[in-house]
Design a protein around this motif. Structure first.
Motif, PDB file in Angstrom:
ATOM      1  N   GLY A 142       5.950 -13.230  10.489  1.00 56.93           N
ATOM      2  CA  GLY A 142       5.607 -11.833  10.284  1.00 56.93           C
ATOM      3  C   GLY A 142       4.268 -11.737   9.581  1.00 56.93           C
ATOM      4  N   THR A 143       3.816 -10.520   9.342  1.00 59.38           N
ATOM      5  CA  THR A 143       2.506 -10.309   8.729  1.00 59.38           C
ATOM      6  C   THR A 143       2.477 -10.823   7.297  1.00 59.38           C
ATOM      7  OG1 THR A 143       2.088  -8.378  10.105  1.00 59.38           O
ATOM      8  CG2 THR A 143       0.780  -8.581   8.086  1.00 59.38           C
ATOM      9  N   ALA A 144       1.563 -11.747   7.014  1.00 58.74           N
ATOM     10  CA  ALA A 144       1.422 -12.291   5.661  1.00 58.74           C
ATOM     11  C   ALA A 144       0.443 -11.465   4.832  1.00 58.74           C
ATOM     12  CB  ALA A 144       0.957 -13.741   5.714  1.00 58.74           C
ATOM     13  N   ALA A 145      -0.572 -10.883   5.484  1.00 55.16           N
ATOM     14  CA  ALA A 145      -1.607 -10.113   4.777  1.00 55.16           C
ATOM     15  C   ALA A 145      -2.215 -10.944   3.644  1.00 55.16           C
ATOM     16  CB  ALA A 145      -1.052  -8.789   4.264  1.00 55.16           C
ATOM     17  N   VAL A 146      -2.780 -12.088   4.004  1.00 56.07           N
ATOM     18  CA  VAL A 146      -3.397 -12.975   3.005  1.00 56.07           C
ATOM     19  C   VAL A 146      -4.586 -12.247   2.386  1.00 56.07           C
ATOM     20  CG1 VAL A 146      -4.528 -15.183   2.590  1.00 56.07           C
ATOM     21  CG2 VAL A 146      -2.663 -15.028   4.258  1.00 56.07           C
ATOM     22  N   HIS A 147      -4.511 -11.988   1.083  1.00 57.33           N
ATOM     23  CA  HIS A 147      -5.524 -11.155   0.427  1.00 57.33           C
ATOM     24  C   HIS A 147      -6.567 -11.950  -0.347  1.00 57.33           C
ATOM     25  CE1 HIS A 147      -7.298  -7.664  -1.484  1.00 57.33           C
ATOM     26  NE2 HIS A 147      -6.575  -6.911  -0.693  1.00 57.33           N
ATOM     27  N   SER A 148      -6.246 -13.159  -0.770  1.00 57.88           N
ATOM     28  CA  SER A 148      -7.243 -13.987  -1.456  1.00 57.88           C
ATOM     29  C   SER A 148      -6.909 -15.453  -1.255  1.00 57.88           C
ATOM     30  CB  SER A 148      -7.330 -13.652  -2.955  1.00 57.88           C
ATOM     31  OG  SER A 148      -6.156 -14.032  -3.636  1.00 57.88           O
ATOM     32  N   ALA A 149      -7.945 -16.280  -1.304  1.00 57.08           N
ATOM     33  CA  ALA A 149      -7.792 -17.738  -1.199  1.00 57.08           C
ATOM     34  C   ALA A 149      -8.802 -18.351  -2.154  1.00 57.08           C
ATOM     35  CB  ALA A 149      -8.039 -18.209   0.233  1.00 57.08           C
ATOM     36  N   VAL A 150      -8.318 -19.035  -3.195  1.00 52.78           N
ATOM     37  CA  VAL A 150      -9.180 -19.502  -4.273  1.00 52.78           C
ATOM     38  C   VAL A 150      -8.912 -20.983  -4.542  1.00 52.78           C
ATOM     39  CG1 VAL A 150      -9.890 -19.134  -6.668  1.00 52.78           C
ATOM     40  CG2 VAL A 150      -9.111 -17.189  -5.291  1.00 52.78           C
ATOM     41  N   GLY A 178      16.645  -3.633  -5.325  1.00 49.34           N
ATOM     42  CA  GLY A 178      16.655  -2.271  -4.794  1.00 49.34           C
ATOM     43  C   GLY A 178      15.379  -1.885  -4.081  1.00 49.34           C
ATOM     44  N   LYS A 179      14.340  -2.733  -4.181  1.00 45.45           N
ATOM     45  CA  LYS A 179      13.064  -2.439  -3.524  1.00 45.45           C
ATOM     46  C   LYS A 179      12.629  -3.607  -2.639  1.00 45.45           C
ATOM     47  CE  LYS A 179      11.397   0.587  -7.227  1.00 45.45           C
ATOM     48  NZ  LYS A 179      10.305   0.826  -8.207  1.00 45.45           N
ATOM     49  N   GLU A 180      13.584  -4.274  -2.059  1.00 42.32           N
ATOM     50  CA  GLU A 180      13.286  -5.437  -1.234  1.00 42.32           C
ATOM     51  C   GLU A 180      12.438  -5.040  -0.023  1.00 42.32           C
ATOM     52  OE1 GLU A 180      16.267  -4.682  -2.413  1.00 42.32           O
ATOM     53  OE2 GLU A 180      16.880  -6.392  -3.636  1.00 42.32           O
ATOM     54  N   GLY A 181      11.353  -5.781   0.172  1.00 36.25           N
ATOM     55  CA  GLY A 181      10.536  -5.591   1.359  1.00 36.25           C
ATOM     56  C   GLY A 181       9.542  -4.452   1.312  1.00 36.25           C
ATOM     57  N   VAL A 182       9.418  -3.776   0.165  1.00 41.41           N
ATOM     58  CA  VAL A 182       8.423  -2.707   0.049  1.00 41.41           C
ATOM     59  C   VAL A 182       7.407  -3.069  -1.032  1.00 41.41           C
ATOM     60  CG1 VAL A 182       9.952  -0.874   0.872  1.00 41.41           C
ATOM     61  CG2 VAL A 182       9.847  -1.390  -1.567  1.00 41.41           C
ATOM     62  N   LYS A 183       6.196  -2.548  -0.892  1.00 42.40           N
ATOM     63  CA  LYS A 183       5.099  -2.906  -1.781  1.00 42.40           C
ATOM     64  C   LYS A 183       5.450  -2.682  -3.253  1.00 42.40           C
ATOM     65  CE  LYS A 183       0.179  -2.044  -2.472  1.00 42.40           C
ATOM     66  NZ  LYS A 183      -0.983  -1.254  -2.024  1.00 42.40           N
ATOM     67  N   GLU A 184       6.109  -1.567  -3.547  1.00 37.88           N
ATOM     68  CA  GLU A 184       6.452  -1.258  -4.937  1.00 37.88           C
ATOM     69  C   GLU A 184       7.453  -2.255  -5.508  1.00 37.88           C
ATOM     70  OE1 GLU A 184       6.386   0.956  -2.440  1.00 37.88           O
ATOM     71  OE2 GLU A 184       4.521   1.947  -3.025  1.00 37.88           O
ATOM     72  N   GLY A 185       8.119  -3.002  -4.638  1.00 33.21           N
ATOM     73  CA  GLY A 185       9.088  -3.988  -5.093  1.00 33.21           C
ATOM     74  C   GLY A 185       8.491  -5.352  -5.330  1.00 33.21           C
ATOM     75  N   GLY A 186       7.192  -5.502  -4.984  1.00 30.52           N
ATOM     76  CA  GLY A 186       6.508  -6.760  -5.204  1.00 30.52           C
ATOM     77  C   GLY A 186       5.456  -7.017  -4.138  1.00 30.52           C
ATOM     78  N   SER A 187       4.259  -7.363  -4.569  1.00 29.32           N
ATOM     79  CA  SER A 187       3.180  -7.734  -3.647  1.00 29.32           C
ATOM     80  C   SER A 187       2.194  -8.617  -4.395  1.00 29.32           C
ATOM     81  CB  SER A 187       2.477  -6.502  -3.078  1.00 29.32           C
ATOM     82  OG  SER A 187       1.757  -5.816  -4.085  1.00 29.32           O
ATOM     83  N   LYS A 188       1.476  -9.430  -3.654  1.00 33.03           N
ATOM     84  CA  LYS A 188       0.503 -10.347  -4.250  1.00 33.03           C
ATOM     85  C   LYS A 188      -0.888  -9.995  -3.739  1.00 33.03           C
ATOM     86  CE  LYS A 188       3.606 -12.757  -6.408  1.00 33.03           C
ATOM     87  NZ  LYS A 188       4.370 -11.611  -6.898  1.00 33.03           N
ATOM     88  N   HIS A 189      -1.898 -10.045  -4.636  1.00 30.85           N
ATOM     89  CA  HIS A 189      -3.221  -9.547  -4.291  1.00 30.85           C
ATOM     90  C   HIS A 189      -4.342 -10.552  -4.518  1.00 30.85           C
ATOM     91  CE1 HIS A 189      -6.759  -6.887  -4.403  1.00 30.85           C
ATOM     92  NE2 HIS A 189      -6.036  -6.040  -3.686  1.00 30.85           N
ATOM     93  N   THR A 190      -4.670 -10.847  -5.769  1.00 32.25           N
ATOM     94  CA  THR A 190      -5.821 -11.694  -6.084  1.00 32.25           C
ATOM     95  C   THR A 190      -5.421 -12.781  -7.074  1.00 32.25           C
ATOM     96  OG1 THR A 190      -7.293  -9.798  -5.739  1.00 32.25           O
ATOM     97  CG2 THR A 190      -8.214 -11.694  -6.885  1.00 32.25           C
ATOM     98  N   VAL A 191      -5.878 -14.007  -6.827  1.00 32.24           N
ATOM     99  CA  VAL A 191      -5.446 -15.193  -7.575  1.00 32.24           C
ATOM    100  C   VAL A 191      -6.541 -15.698  -8.522  1.00 32.24           C
ATOM    101  CG1 VAL A 191      -4.745 -17.620  -7.348  1.00 32.24           C
ATOM    102  CG2 VAL A 191      -3.935 -15.934  -5.698  1.00 32.24           C
ATOM    103  N   ARG A 192      -6.120 -16.119  -9.727  1.00 32.02           N
ATOM    104  CA  ARG A 192      -6.981 -16.843 -10.664  1.00 32.02           C
ATOM    105  C   ARG A 192      -6.106 -17.834 -11.433  1.00 32.02           C
ATOM    106  NH1 ARG A 192     -10.056 -14.839  -7.787  1.00 32.02           N
ATOM    107  NH2 ARG A 192     -11.968 -13.698  -8.223  1.00 32.02           N
ATOM    108  N   PHE A 193      -6.732 -18.677 -12.266  1.00 32.77           N
ATOM    109  CA  PHE A 193      -6.011 -19.724 -12.999  1.00 32.77           C
ATOM    110  C   PHE A 193      -6.373 -19.654 -14.478  1.00 32.77           C
ATOM    111  CE2 PHE A 193      -7.612 -21.089  -8.874  1.00 32.77           C
ATOM    112  CZ  PHE A 193      -6.425 -21.243  -8.179  1.00 32.77           C
TER     113      PHE A 193
END
Length: 198
Positions: free
Chosen positions: A30-38, A75-90
């Motif tokens: 399914g759609t991964a929507a890869v938002h950052s690669a660091v 209760g929010k499985e599969g929706v953005k408000e229930g969890g999403s990943k955007h930008t990575v740092r260390f």
């Protein structure tokens, strides 16, 4: 390293000398929507998969990506408000920090996530010279936030522009925090020493 956002489901390595590009697919169905690669200090590459709420790690030895699923908020499985990943740092301890909904910290040694749900929707992220994490909260009020990477103390600073929607953030060589206000077309700065905005 190039994240391919949307349904492409891959990251791409660009050889700056030859211009050659090489793709590495993510296992996600399914759609991964890869938002950052660091790239991390050890040569691995960490990526944020926004849609399925996953982190991925590209291994330079095997040249394959391993995914780590962060469970959605109950209760929010599969929706953005229930969890999403955007930008990575260390941080200096090797922990992986990622913005999205909400800010998350991932410890590679244990494979466990810590979610800071009180942050709500977070967007961009950067490290200061001490390794502390700075990020933006896009809600109302918009905020620039410091997370001490060792004590995990969070300090929030509301930006002066109402509904400015701070997004991208960078830290200059003097430690000044710079951010763009998406809704208002403004560039803002914050000096942590004096705690003042411009």
């Amino acid at each position: 390293w190039i994240p391919n956002f949307g349904s492409a489901n891959k990251i791409t390595r660009l050889d700056s000398k030859t211009g050659a590009m090489e793709d590495f697919p993510v296992p996600n169905v399914g759609t991964a929507a890869v938002h950052s690669a660091v790239e991390a200090p050890d040569g691995s590459v960490w990526l944020a998969e926004q849609a399925p709420n996953k982190l991925g790690r590209w291994d330079p030895q095997t040249r394959r990506i391993t995914e780590y699923l962060d469970p959605f908020e109950p209760g929010k499985e599969g929706v953005k408000e229930g969890g999403s990943k955007h930008t990575v740092r260390f941080d200096p301890g090797g922990n992986v920090w990622v913005t999205g909904e909400p800010l998350s910290r991932f410890v590679p040694e244990t494979g466990k996530f810590t979610n800071y749900w009180e942050t709500g929707h977070t967007y961009s992220i950067a490290n200061d010279t001490e390794g502390n994490i700075w990020f933006t909260i896009t809600g109302t009020p918009g905020q620039v936030v410091k997370m001490d990477w060792q004590t995990l103390k969070m300090t929030k600073y509301a930006v002066p522009t109402k509904d400015g929607l701070p997004r991208r953030i960078q830290i200059d060589s003097k430690g000044i925090i710079w951010f763009g206000e998406y809704n208002r077309g403004k560039l803002g700065s914050f000096d942590p020493r004096t705690e003042t905005f411009h």
